[in-house]
Design a protein around this motif. Sequence first.
Motif, PDB file in Angstrom:
ATOM      1  N   UNK A 163       0.812  -1.187   0.078  1.00 47.44           N
ATOM      2  CA  UNK A 163      -0.137  -0.046  -0.038  1.00 47.44           C
ATOM      3  C   UNK A 163       0.903   1.294   0.049  1.00 47.44           C
ATOM      4  N   UNK A 164       2.250   1.170   0.037  1.00 49.06           N
ATOM      5  CA  UNK A 164       2.900   2.432   0.240  1.00 49.06           C
ATOM      6  C   UNK A 164       3.666   2.478  -1.172  1.00 49.06           C
ATOM      7  N   UNK A 165       3.045   3.579  -2.168  1.00 45.40           N
ATOM      8  CA  UNK A 165       3.450   3.705  -3.553  1.00 45.40           C
ATOM      9  C   UNK A 165       4.901   3.917  -3.549  1.00 45.40           C
ATOM     10  N   UNK A 166       5.557   4.793  -2.920  1.00 47.05           N
ATOM     11  CA  UNK A 166       6.961   5.275  -2.842  1.00 47.05           C
ATOM     12  C   UNK A 166       7.792   3.970  -2.492  1.00 47.05           C
ATOM     13  N   UNK A 167       7.496   3.522  -1.600  1.00 46.49           N
ATOM     14  CA  UNK A 167       8.251   2.256  -1.366  1.00 46.49           C
ATOM     15  C   UNK A 167       8.438   1.181  -2.390  1.00 46.49           C
ATOM     16  N   UNK A 168       7.364   0.925  -3.075  1.00 48.38           N
ATOM     17  CA  UNK A 168       6.880  -0.019  -4.154  1.00 48.38           C
ATOM     18  C   UNK A 168       7.782   0.498  -5.135  1.00 48.38           C
ATOM     19  N   UNK A 169       7.961   1.876  -5.506  1.00 49.68           N
ATOM     20  CA  UNK A 169       8.681   2.312  -6.608  1.00 49.68           C
ATOM     21  C   UNK A 169      10.069   1.962  -6.369  1.00 49.68           C
ATOM     22  N   UNK A 170      10.858   2.127  -5.124  1.00 58.17           N
ATOM     23  CA  UNK A 170      12.018   1.916  -4.877  1.00 58.17           C
ATOM     24  C   UNK A 170      12.366   0.379  -4.836  1.00 58.17           C
ATOM     25  N   UNK A 171      11.606  -0.586  -4.587  1.00 57.06           N
ATOM     26  CA  UNK A 171      11.499  -1.756  -4.898  1.00 57.06           C
ATOM     27  C   UNK A 171      11.745  -2.289  -6.159  1.00 57.06           C
ATOM     28  N   UNK A 172      10.876  -1.783  -7.090  1.00 54.63           N
ATOM     29  CA  UNK A 172      10.885  -2.010  -8.283  1.00 54.63           C
ATOM     30  C   UNK A 172      12.279  -1.430  -9.051  1.00 54.63           C
ATOM     31  N   UNK A 173      12.791  -0.359  -8.570  1.00 51.51           N
ATOM     32  CA  UNK A 173      13.934   0.292  -9.210  1.00 51.51           C
ATOM     33  C   UNK A 173      15.141  -0.590  -8.884  1.00 51.51           C
ATOM     34  N   UNK A 174      15.173  -1.018  -7.643  1.00 53.88           N
ATOM     35  CA  UNK A 174      16.377  -2.028  -7.304  1.00 53.88           C
ATOM     36  C   UNK A 174      16.166  -3.245  -8.065  1.00 53.88           C
ATOM     37  N   UNK A 175      15.013  -3.831  -8.292  1.00 53.69           N
ATOM     38  CA  UNK A 175      14.817  -5.169  -8.865  1.00 53.69           C
ATOM     39  C   UNK A 175      15.208  -4.926 -10.453  1.00 53.69           C
ATOM     40  N   UNK A 176      14.673  -3.787 -10.937  1.00 52.74           N
ATOM     41  CA  UNK A 176      15.168  -3.496 -12.647  1.00 52.74           C
ATOM     42  C   UNK A 176      16.600  -3.382 -12.726  1.00 52.74           C
ATOM     43  N   UNK A 177      17.394  -2.734 -11.763  1.00 50.82           N
ATOM     44  CA  UNK A 177      18.859  -2.414 -11.780  1.00 50.82           C
ATOM     45  C   UNK A 177      19.470  -3.685 -11.613  1.00 50.82           C
ATOM     46  N   UNK A 178      18.945  -4.687 -10.627  1.00 52.94           N
ATOM     47  CA  UNK A 178      19.776  -6.060 -10.277  1.00 52.94           C
ATOM     48  C   UNK A 178      19.595  -6.822 -11.573  1.00 52.94           C
ATOM     49  N   UNK A 179      18.316  -6.801 -12.260  1.00 53.99           N
ATOM     50  CA  UNK A 179      18.221  -7.512 -13.415  1.00 53.99           C
ATOM     51  C   UNK A 179      19.101  -7.108 -14.711  1.00 53.99           C
TER      52      UNK A 179
END
Length: 143
Positions: free
Chosen positions: A42-58
């Motif tokens: 439910x925390x949109x900003x936290x979700x965006x940060x998790x996606x950012x890190x996942x994208x860069x790790x991939x």
Amino acid sequence: MLSLLLSFSLAGKAQTAPAGPLLKPKEVTENYKKYLYRRYAGNEQATEVIRLFAKHQTGGALWVGTGAVVTGFIASQTGSKSDGTGGTTTVTVTPLGWGLVLGLFGGVGISKLARFSNEKLYLAFVEYDKNQAFPVAIQEKLL
């Protein structure tokens, strides 16, 4: 009345802190990003940060993997080969060539994996839990 409405609308946007301390990546038995998604649901900003890190790790893994494939292909093409007329062709790669291939793919890939590791993600969320804001470098990447 206006101040009451403003305080009510602002209170609705405030994010509540998740219960319990934030666990480090090695303390979680499941995928660390899945743990964070559940923790900050439910925390949109936290979700965006998790996606950012996942994208860069991939992306880092893709750079390293592509580098390995390119290096393997180049290595398979080196050596002496004879043609049907009895002539031979020798293909070699200079150390500079190997350095460029390995340095480009390995450097970019390893750099991404190091800068966007789960440990760095943990540190970003420690900062977020403390100040309700992510570090400036991460906020700039979200824009």
